[in-house]
Design a protein around this motif. Structure first.
Motif, PDB file in Angstrom:
ATOM      1  N   VAL A 190     -31.052 -18.274 -12.769  1.00  8.66           N
ATOM      2  CA  VAL A 190     -31.978 -17.540 -13.640  1.00  8.66           C
ATOM      3  C   VAL A 190     -32.758 -16.475 -12.874  1.00  8.66           C
ATOM      4  CG1 VAL A 190     -33.914 -17.725 -15.256  1.00  8.66           C
ATOM      5  CG2 VAL A 190     -32.202 -19.540 -15.162  1.00  8.66           C
ATOM      6  N   ALA A 191     -33.542 -16.907 -11.889  1.00  6.58           N
ATOM      7  CA  ALA A 191     -34.480 -15.974 -11.249  1.00  6.58           C
ATOM      8  C   ALA A 191     -33.763 -14.868 -10.475  1.00  6.58           C
ATOM      9  CB  ALA A 191     -35.427 -16.735 -10.327  1.00  6.58           C
ATOM     10  N   ARG A 192     -32.766 -15.232  -9.695  1.00  9.34           N
ATOM     11  CA  ARG A 192     -32.116 -14.196  -8.891  1.00  9.34           C
ATOM     12  C   ARG A 192     -31.414 -13.151  -9.753  1.00  9.34           C
ATOM     13  NH1 ARG A 192     -32.216 -14.884  -3.897  1.00  9.34           N
ATOM     14  NH2 ARG A 192     -31.763 -17.110  -3.808  1.00  9.34           N
ATOM     15  N   PRO A 193     -30.656 -13.569 -10.787  1.00  3.75           N
ATOM     16  CA  PRO A 193     -30.082 -12.534 -11.660  1.00  3.75           C
ATOM     17  C   PRO A 193     -31.146 -11.648 -12.308  1.00  3.75           C
ATOM     18  CG  PRO A 193     -28.971 -14.620 -12.013  1.00  3.75           C
ATOM     19  CD  PRO A 193     -30.147 -14.905 -11.122  1.00  3.75           C
ATOM     20  N   LEU A 194     -32.249 -12.234 -12.775  1.00  2.00           N
ATOM     21  CA  LEU A 194     -33.302 -11.437 -13.404  1.00  2.00           C
ATOM     22  C   LEU A 194     -33.875 -10.413 -12.427  1.00  2.00           C
ATOM     23  CD1 LEU A 194     -35.256 -14.127 -15.457  1.00  2.00           C
ATOM     24  CD2 LEU A 194     -34.090 -12.120 -16.399  1.00  2.00           C
ATOM     25  N   LEU A 195     -34.167 -10.859 -11.207  1.00  2.03           N
ATOM     26  CA  LEU A 195     -34.767  -9.950 -10.234  1.00  2.03           C
ATOM     27  C   LEU A 195     -33.783  -8.858  -9.824  1.00  2.03           C
ATOM     28  CD1 LEU A 195     -36.723 -12.471  -7.991  1.00  2.03           C
ATOM     29  CD2 LEU A 195     -37.659 -10.925  -9.709  1.00  2.03           C
ATOM     30  N   ASN A 196     -32.537  -9.225  -9.591  1.00  7.11           N
ATOM     31  CA  ASN A 196     -31.554  -8.222  -9.176  1.00  7.11           C
ATOM     32  C   ASN A 196     -31.303  -7.179 -10.251  1.00  7.11           C
ATOM     33  OD1 ASN A 196     -29.731  -8.765  -6.458  1.00  7.11           O
ATOM     34  ND2 ASN A 196     -30.841 -10.574  -7.146  1.00  7.11           N
ATOM     35  N   LEU A 197     -31.325  -7.604 -11.511  1.00  2.62           N
ATOM     36  CA  LEU A 197     -31.043  -6.680 -12.604  1.00  2.62           C
ATOM     37  C   LEU A 197     -32.243  -5.828 -12.984  1.00  2.62           C
ATOM     38  CD1 LEU A 197     -28.919  -9.040 -14.866  1.00  2.62           C
ATOM     39  CD2 LEU A 197     -28.087  -7.029 -13.646  1.00  2.62           C
ATOM     40  N   LEU A 202     -36.850  -6.502  -5.322  1.00  2.00           N
ATOM     41  CA  LEU A 202     -37.167  -7.872  -4.901  1.00  2.00           C
ATOM     42  C   LEU A 202     -35.918  -8.685  -4.578  1.00  2.00           C
ATOM     43  CD1 LEU A 202     -40.001  -8.661  -7.482  1.00  2.00           C
ATOM     44  CD2 LEU A 202     -40.255  -8.017  -5.070  1.00  2.00           C
ATOM     45  N   ALA A 203     -34.759  -8.044  -4.545  1.00  4.87           N
ATOM     46  CA  ALA A 203     -33.513  -8.774  -4.317  1.00  4.87           C
ATOM     47  C   ALA A 203     -33.423  -9.370  -2.921  1.00  4.87           C
ATOM     48  CB  ALA A 203     -32.319  -7.839  -4.555  1.00  4.87           C
ATOM     49  N   GLY A 204     -34.262  -8.936  -2.001  1.00  8.73           N
ATOM     50  CA  GLY A 204     -34.210  -9.459  -0.640  1.00  8.73           C
ATOM     51  C   GLY A 204     -34.885 -10.797  -0.458  1.00  8.73           C
ATOM     52  N   PHE A 205     -35.638 -11.271  -1.450  1.00  3.39           N
ATOM     53  CA  PHE A 205     -36.329 -12.550  -1.295  1.00  3.39           C
ATOM     54  C   PHE A 205     -35.343 -13.703  -1.420  1.00  3.39           C
ATOM     55  CE2 PHE A 205     -40.127 -10.044  -1.927  1.00  3.39           C
ATOM     56  CZ  PHE A 205     -41.034 -10.688  -1.088  1.00  3.39           C
ATOM     57  N   VAL A 206     -35.301 -14.534  -0.398  1.00  6.38           N
ATOM     58  CA  VAL A 206     -34.366 -15.655  -0.366  1.00  6.38           C
ATOM     59  C   VAL A 206     -34.810 -16.762  -1.323  1.00  6.38           C
ATOM     60  CG1 VAL A 206     -33.360 -17.453   1.109  1.00  6.38           C
ATOM     61  CG2 VAL A 206     -33.645 -15.129   1.990  1.00  6.38           C
ATOM     62  N   GLN A 207     -36.100 -17.017  -1.375  1.00  9.95           N
ATOM     63  CA  GLN A 207     -36.630 -18.074  -2.240  1.00  9.95           C
ATOM     64  C   GLN A 207     -37.740 -17.511  -3.126  1.00  9.95           C
ATOM     65  OE1 GLN A 207     -35.277 -20.852  -2.652  1.00  9.95           O
ATOM     66  NE2 GLN A 207     -34.101 -21.287  -0.817  1.00  9.95           N
ATOM     67  N   PRO A 208     -37.387 -16.719  -4.124  1.00 11.47           N
ATOM     68  CA  PRO A 208     -38.423 -16.098  -4.956  1.00 11.47           C
ATOM     69  C   PRO A 208     -39.242 -17.097  -5.759  1.00 11.47           C
ATOM     70  CG  PRO A 208     -36.242 -15.758  -5.909  1.00 11.47           C
ATOM     71  CD  PRO A 208     -36.032 -16.312  -4.527  1.00 11.47           C
ATOM     72  N   GLY A 228     -47.660 -21.750 -16.331  1.00  7.05           N
ATOM     73  CA  GLY A 228     -46.602 -22.735 -16.131  1.00  7.05           C
ATOM     74  C   GLY A 228     -45.675 -22.390 -14.998  1.00  7.05           C
ATOM     75  N   TYR A 229     -44.389 -22.746 -15.173  1.00  9.92           N
ATOM     76  CA  TYR A 229     -43.400 -22.582 -14.114  1.00  9.92           C
ATOM     77  C   TYR A 229     -43.109 -21.122 -13.799  1.00  9.92           C
ATOM     78  CZ  TYR A 229     -42.141 -27.542 -14.330  1.00  9.92           C
ATOM     79  OH  TYR A 229     -42.148 -28.900 -14.266  1.00  9.92           O
ATOM     80  N   GLY A 230     -43.527 -20.216 -14.634  1.00 10.66           N
ATOM     81  CA  GLY A 230     -43.270 -18.808 -14.378  1.00 10.66           C
ATOM     82  C   GLY A 230     -44.202 -18.182 -13.363  1.00 10.66           C
ATOM     83  N   VAL A 231     -45.118 -18.978 -12.789  1.00 10.96           N
ATOM     84  CA  VAL A 231     -46.156 -18.389 -11.949  1.00 10.96           C
ATOM     85  C   VAL A 231     -45.580 -17.691 -10.722  1.00 10.96           C
ATOM     86  CG1 VAL A 231     -46.608 -20.565 -10.709  1.00 10.96           C
ATOM     87  CG2 VAL A 231     -48.383 -18.791 -10.832  1.00 10.96           C
ATOM     88  N   GLU A 232     -44.590 -18.286 -10.059  1.00 12.01           N
ATOM     89  CA  GLU A 232     -44.072 -17.663  -8.836  1.00 12.01           C
ATOM     90  C   GLU A 232     -43.375 -16.334  -9.133  1.00 12.01           C
ATOM     91  OE1 GLU A 232     -45.465 -21.271  -7.286  1.00 12.01           O
ATOM     92  OE2 GLU A 232     -43.914 -21.192  -8.828  1.00 12.01           O
ATOM     93  N   LEU A 233     -42.540 -16.304 -10.155  1.00 11.37           N
ATOM     94  CA  LEU A 233     -41.888 -15.040 -10.500  1.00 11.37           C
ATOM     95  C   LEU A 233     -42.917 -14.013 -10.954  1.00 11.37           C
ATOM     96  CD1 LEU A 233     -38.552 -14.284 -12.052  1.00 11.37           C
ATOM     97  CD2 LEU A 233     -40.530 -13.382 -13.253  1.00 11.37           C
ATOM     98  N   GLY A 234     -43.867 -14.436 -11.769  1.00  6.44           N
ATOM     99  CA  GLY A 234     -44.877 -13.512 -12.267  1.00  6.44           C
ATOM    100  C   GLY A 234     -45.703 -12.905 -11.145  1.00  6.44           C
ATOM    101  N   ILE A 273     -39.439 -19.348 -17.091  1.00  2.43           N
ATOM    102  CA  ILE A 273     -39.299 -18.242 -16.142  1.00  2.43           C
ATOM    103  C   ILE A 273     -38.698 -17.020 -16.832  1.00  2.43           C
ATOM    104  CG2 ILE A 273     -37.988 -17.510 -14.099  1.00  2.43           C
ATOM    105  CD1 ILE A 273     -38.405 -20.476 -13.130  1.00  2.43           C
ATOM    106  N   TYR A 274     -37.709 -17.259 -17.677  1.00  7.08           N
ATOM    107  CA  TYR A 274     -37.095 -16.151 -18.403  1.00  7.08           C
ATOM    108  C   TYR A 274     -38.120 -15.476 -19.311  1.00  7.08           C
ATOM    109  CZ  TYR A 274     -33.809 -13.637 -21.428  1.00  7.08           C
ATOM    110  OH  TYR A 274     -33.147 -12.672 -22.125  1.00  7.08           O
ATOM    111  N   ARG A 275     -38.929 -16.271 -19.998  1.00  7.88           N
ATOM    112  CA  ARG A 275     -39.929 -15.670 -20.879  1.00  7.88           C
ATOM    113  C   ARG A 275     -40.989 -14.916 -20.071  1.00  7.88           C
ATOM    114  NH1 ARG A 275     -43.923 -18.076 -25.610  1.00  7.88           N
ATOM    115  NH2 ARG A 275     -44.368 -16.012 -26.450  1.00  7.88           N
ATOM    116  N   THR A 276     -41.354 -15.426 -18.899  1.00 11.07           N
ATOM    117  CA  THR A 276     -42.300 -14.710 -18.031  1.00 11.07           C
ATOM    118  C   THR A 276     -41.743 -13.329 -17.672  1.00 11.07           C
ATOM    119  OG1 THR A 276     -43.141 -16.786 -17.099  1.00 11.07           O
ATOM    120  CG2 THR A 276     -43.499 -14.780 -15.806  1.00 11.07           C
TER     121      THR A 276
END
Length: 336
Positions: A190-197, A202-208, A228-234, A273-276
């Motif tokens: 989920v997170a890596r595809p969202l960030l890359n697209l 932010l594609a360089g972060f190994v553990q976003p 909630g769980y979206g805090v790190e991505l947000g 995370i997707y909704r965030t």
């Protein structure tokens, strides 16, 4: 047919990876201690552990940080566990190990607490004082204090940096079987595809989505916190927008061992995370969809004697405003 070359990362990301990725060993503890002392008030460090029913692990983590980074090498000034309603002995274990324990609901009591990790992190800014705040998940096993010293290190030695994420291997452990890189399933799916697209910088972060990171208070207090769980991505996306890629970095701290959640819990995490991400795309007017096309519910299925039974969960998008806008925080920061 000639072989096609592999696509490359953005030149900006490749350059960032070269200049803004380190290992914890790159900054020895004596170097960090000297940098901390030279920084004065700007080098004060608070470590925050958000905890919910982590009696079996929180004491070991607190003991390791207190012994190695408070007593032996005084890098950490404040060690706080914020308990978000544990039903086990989490609070007692943390206090016995030497942490200051604060209950989530005792912070900003005029505002009823929302469930979720992000809510705890946001409220922790009101009960800590360090110029650098380091967040550490409370479910880690075989904890290495280098996870803390590694992530705060670049902030102590480089004033141009504002946020540093830990990067690590995440083995998946199921019974006696260990898959060396099998953890981080939500990150990869989920997170890596969202960030890359959508945020390719932010594609360089190994553990976003990793829960171990450090940031300057002056940045954190200006960011909204998904509850909630979206805090790190947000936080990562918003920090990019606020301070730019060059103010962000990552440090390799080795291996992270933690408790794994079941598939349905991961599904709820992924949906949040997707909704965030959708909320941020919408704010930037980069989301081309009518409001009625986004239905913030996730239906999952569990087999029962009668067959598969559906259960529908809301996908929360509640966010707390930047802490710098909260009157109680402003009063605390301006008090003599």
């Amino acid at each position: 047919m000639p072989e096609q070359p592999e696509p490359a990362a953005l030149p900006e990301v490749a350059d960032w990876l070269r200049r803004r990725s380190w290992t914890a060993a790159d900054r020895p503890l004596d170097l960090l201690l000297a940098a901390k002392r030279a920084a004065g008030a700007a080098g004060t460090v608070s470590v925050v552990l958000p905890a919910l029913d982590e009696e079996s692990t929180v004491g070991e983590i607190v003991t390791a940080i207190r012994t190695e980074l408070v007593e032996r090498v005084p890098l950490v000034d404040e060690l706080v566990v914020v308990d978000s309603g544990s039903q086990d002995g989490t609070a007692a274990a943390a206090a016995a190990a030497g942490a200051r324990v604060v209950h989530r609901d005792a912070i900003l009591p005029r505002l009823p607490a929302e469930p979720g990790k992000g809510e705890v992190l946001w409220r922790s800014l009101l009960v800590t004082s360090g110029a650098i705040v380091c967040f550490v998940d409370a479910d880690l096993r075989a904890f290495d204090p280098a996870l803390v010293s590694g992530t705060i290190g670049p902030l102590l030695t480089d004033p141009a940096l504002h946020l540093v994420k830990a990067m690590y291997d995440r083995p998946f452990e199921d019974g006696g079987a260990v898959v060396p890189a099998g953890g981080g399933r939500v990150t990869e799916l989920v997170a890596r595809p969202l960030l890359n697209l959508h945020w390719p910088q932010l594609a360089g972060f190994v553990q976003p989505l990793g829960g171990e990171y450090a940031a300057r208070r002056t940045l954190l207090e200006r960011l909204p916190f998904p509850t909630g769980y979206g805090v790190e991505l947000g936080l990562l996306v918003d920090a990019l927008e606020l301070v730019g890629l060059d103010a962000l970095a990552q440090v390799d701290v080795g291996v992270r061992h933690h408790r794994h959640q079941d598939g349905q819990a991961l599904g709820r995490m992924a949906a949040t995370i997707y909704r965030t991400a959708l909320e941020r795309l919408d704010r930037a007017h980069r989301l081309k969809a009518d409001p009625d096309l986004v239905r913030p519910l996730l239906t999952q299925y569990t087999r029962t004697p009668e067959g598969f039974a559906p259960r529908t969960h809301p996908v929360p998008a509640t966010e707390r405003p930047p802490m710098a806008t909260v009157p109680e925080y402003r009063a605390r920061r301006t008090a003599p």
